[in-house]
Scaffold this motif. Sequence first.
Motif, PDB file in Angstrom:
ATOM      1  N   HIS A  97       0.827  -1.207   0.000  1.00 28.97           N
ATOM      2  CA  HIS A  97       0.000   0.000   0.000  1.00 28.97           C
ATOM      3  C   HIS A  97       0.864   1.259   0.000  1.00 28.97           C
ATOM      4  N   SER A  98       2.000   1.181   0.679  1.00 29.96           N
ATOM      5  CA  SER A  98       2.881   2.356   0.719  1.00 29.96           C
ATOM      6  C   SER A  98       3.446   2.662  -0.665  1.00 29.96           C
ATOM      7  N   ILE A 140       1.919   1.945  -3.589  1.00 36.07           N
ATOM      8  CA  ILE A 140       0.802   2.500  -4.374  1.00 36.07           C
ATOM      9  C   ILE A 140       0.561   3.953  -3.984  1.00 36.07           C
ATOM     10  N   ARG A 141       0.593   4.227  -2.687  1.00 38.53           N
ATOM     11  CA  ARG A 141       0.395   5.592  -2.186  1.00 38.53           C
ATOM     12  C   ARG A 141       1.493   6.519  -2.682  1.00 38.53           C
ATOM     13  N   GLU A 193       0.733   7.414  -6.300  1.00 42.41           N
ATOM     14  CA  GLU A 193      -0.377   8.385  -6.375  1.00 42.41           C
ATOM     15  C   GLU A 193       0.078   9.764  -5.915  1.00 42.41           C
ATOM     16  N   ARG A 194       0.871   9.795  -4.862  1.00 45.31           N
ATOM     17  CA  ARG A 194       1.356  11.081  -4.340  1.00 45.31           C
ATOM     18  C   ARG A 194       2.272  11.763  -5.351  1.00 45.31           C
TER      19      ARG A 194
END
Length: 172
Positions: free
Chosen positions: A49-50, A52-53, A56-57
Amino acid sequence: MKKIQKLVGEEEKLRMLIAQGLPWTTDEPKCLIKPPVKKNTIPIDLKLHSDIRAVERARFAHQVAEKGRLIKQYKMERERQQKLEEEEEIKRLRKELIPKAQLMPYFDRPFVPRRSEKQPTVPREPKFCIPRHKTIKCCRMSCNDMSGPSQLQHLPSSVEKAEALYKNRILQ
């Protein structure tokens, strides 16, 4: 002498106890069977998840930077347009400020004002009475009570009062 020293040395060796281990088993060791060879493990592609985040960031930060750059470019373009408009305005005002000769008025034809064709306004008398909806309720009640037929006979009207005052002044 050598023999004596040899004997003394052997005695000393015997006095020193050397611990010797016992065998683990008394049975003869068996040949161990090799386990079957496993296939090489294939690593699984993990999606954290980190990660993917972070993607996106980064995309969002890029959009913000792009938007900021466009706004800055738009402001610079607007300032440039405003500067050009101000320069044009200054040029136009300088052209208007050049003194020019005024035409001389014609005095051979004097100005004669003409009478207006509109009809004059008709004066109206002002209305001094207070409309019924603007009067105070208690005042209306007292006026209504006094305006009955029996009360009107006893109260003189304002015209009669004025005539009475006028006659009193003349007589005196």
